[in-house]
Design a protein around this motif. Structure first.
Motif, short mmCIF file in Angstrom:
data_model
loop_
_atom_site.label_atom_id
_atom_site.label_comp_id
_atom_site.label_asym_id
_atom_site.label_seq_id
_atom_site.Cartn_x
_atom_site.Cartn_y
_atom_site.Cartn_z
N GLY A 1 50.13 -61.02 -21.76
CA GLY A 1 49.87 -60.06 -20.69
C GLY A 1 51.06 -59.85 -19.79
N ALA A 2 52.23 -59.63 -20.38
CA ALA A 2 53.47 -59.53 -19.61
C ALA A 2 53.79 -58.14 -19.10
CB ALA A 2 54.64 -60.03 -20.48
N SER A 3 52.97 -57.15 -19.41
CA SER A 3 53.35 -55.78 -19.07
C SER A 3 53.25 -55.46 -17.59
CB SER A 3 52.52 -54.78 -19.88
OG SER A 3 51.15 -54.93 -19.60
N LYS B 1 50.92 -52.24 -26.03
CA LYS B 1 51.42 -50.89 -26.30
C LYS B 1 52.93 -50.90 -26.51
CE LYS B 1 47.95 -49.13 -23.15
NZ LYS B 1 47.77 -48.64 -21.78
N GLN B 2 53.38 -50.09 -27.47
CA GLN B 2 54.80 -49.98 -27.74
C GLN B 2 55.57 -49.46 -26.53
OE1 GLN B 2 56.44 -51.11 -30.55
NE2 GLN B 2 58.20 -50.77 -29.23
N ALA B 3 54.95 -48.55 -25.78
CA ALA B 3 55.62 -48.02 -24.59
C ALA B 3 55.92 -49.14 -23.59
CB ALA B 3 54.76 -46.94 -23.93
N ASP B 4 55.00 -50.10 -23.46
CA ASP B 4 55.24 -51.24 -22.57
C ASP B 4 56.35 -52.13 -23.12
OD1 ASP B 4 53.34 -50.49 -20.67
OD2 ASP B 4 51.73 -51.58 -21.68
N ALA B 5 56.36 -52.33 -24.42
CA ALA B 5 57.42 -53.14 -25.05
C ALA B 5 58.79 -52.52 -24.77
CB ALA B 5 57.18 -53.27 -26.55
N LYS C 1 61.75 -54.16 -22.30
CA LYS C 1 63.07 -54.45 -22.88
C LYS C 1 64.17 -53.83 -22.01
CE LYS C 1 65.58 -56.33 -26.01
NZ LYS C 1 65.76 -57.78 -25.93
N ARG C 2 63.95 -52.61 -21.55
CA ARG C 2 64.91 -51.96 -20.65
C ARG C 2 65.01 -52.69 -19.31
NH1 ARG C 2 62.24 -47.44 -22.48
NH2 ARG C 2 61.14 -47.20 -20.48
N GLU C 3 63.87 -53.08 -18.77
CA GLU C 3 63.85 -53.73 -17.46
C GLU C 3 64.42 -55.15 -17.51
OE1 GLU C 3 59.78 -51.56 -15.80
OE2 GLU C 3 59.75 -53.71 -16.15
N PHE C 4 64.12 -55.88 -18.57
CA PHE C 4 64.45 -57.30 -18.60
C PHE C 4 65.71 -57.65 -19.39
CE2 PHE C 4 59.69 -58.32 -17.94
CZ PHE C 4 59.84 -58.30 -16.57
N GLY C 5 66.09 -56.86 -20.36
CA GLY C 5 67.33 -57.11 -21.08
C GLY C 5 67.21 -58.02 -22.29
N ALA C 6 68.36 -58.58 -22.66
CA ALA C 6 68.53 -59.25 -23.94
C ALA C 6 67.72 -60.53 -24.11
CB ALA C 6 70.01 -59.57 -24.16
N ASN C 7 67.40 -61.22 -23.04
CA ASN C 7 66.67 -62.48 -23.17
C ASN C 7 65.16 -62.30 -23.18
OD1 ASN C 7 68.93 -64.08 -23.45
ND2 ASN C 7 69.15 -64.36 -21.25
N PHE C 8 64.71 -61.05 -23.26
CA PHE C 8 63.28 -60.75 -23.34
C PHE C 8 62.98 -60.15 -24.70
CE2 PHE C 8 59.64 -57.96 -23.16
CZ PHE C 8 58.68 -58.78 -22.59
N THR C 9 61.94 -60.66 -25.34
CA THR C 9 61.45 -60.11 -26.60
C THR C 9 59.98 -59.78 -26.44
OG1 THR C 9 62.99 -61.44 -27.90
CG2 THR C 9 61.10 -60.54 -29.06
N ALA C 10 59.63 -58.54 -26.69
CA ALA C 10 58.22 -58.13 -26.62
C ALA C 10 57.52 -58.52 -27.92
CB ALA C 10 58.12 -56.63 -26.40
N LEU C 11 56.32 -59.04 -27.76
CA LEU C 11 55.44 -59.35 -28.88
C LEU C 11 54.23 -58.44 -28.75
CD1 LEU C 11 55.44 -63.24 -28.48
CD2 LEU C 11 56.85 -61.90 -30.07
N ARG C 12 53.97 -57.62 -29.77
CA ARG C 12 52.85 -56.67 -29.68
C ARG C 12 51.60 -57.27 -30.32
NH1 ARG C 12 53.35 -51.08 -31.45
NH2 ARG C 12 51.23 -51.10 -30.66
#
Length: 136
Positions: A8-10, A34-38, A42-53
């Motif tokens: 629930g990171a969105s 949602k892919q839009a949230d992923a 990624k834009r907001e948090f950068g390289a050390n964040f990976t979204a899991l859908r």
């Protein structure tokens, strides 16, 4: 770098927890539905964040995400698991449809069990992994 999974990171508490941990040098894997949230995270948090859908009630999708995290960890343990995803179905019990209440229980009670079972081995119960045992 220590790694944490947050469901629930969105938005809300999940978003704030991800931000705090990233600011403190953690790698964060955050679940979204949602892919839009992923893409946004990624834009907001950068390289050390990976979204899991995944939806926490979808066992196959959660297990798939756990395999994705296992590959990314390359034999290391996961430092932590934050079971944050949840929903609220407002209203008095006498007025709620049973299906709405059942969905809330699936997300808020069964979901964390599914997630913990999938990611638990990465927290150190799998003896093949290197590193300190993590927590949830």
């Amino acid at each position: 770098m220590q790694s944490v999974v947050i469901t629930g990171a969105s938005t809300g508490i999940g978003w704030a927890t991800a931000k705090l941990l990233l600011d403190r040098g953690f790698r964060v894997f955050g679940s979204v539905r949602k892919q839009a949230d992923a893409d946004r995270l990624k834009r907001e948090f950068g390289a050390n964040f990976t979204a899991l859908r995944f939806d926490v009630t979808n066992e196959a999708a959660v297990r798939g995400a756990a395999h994705q995290v296992r590959r990314a960890l390359r034999g290391e343990t996961l430092f932590g698991l934050v079971n944050n995803a949840g929903i609220a179905v407002p209203g008095p019990v006498l007025e709620l449809a049973a299906d709405e209440f059942r969905r809330q229980m699936e997300v808020n009670v069964i979901g964390p069990v599914i997630v913990t079972q999938a990611f638990g081995p990465l927290l150190g119960s799998d003896p093949s992994l290197k590193g300190r045992r993590g927590g949830s």
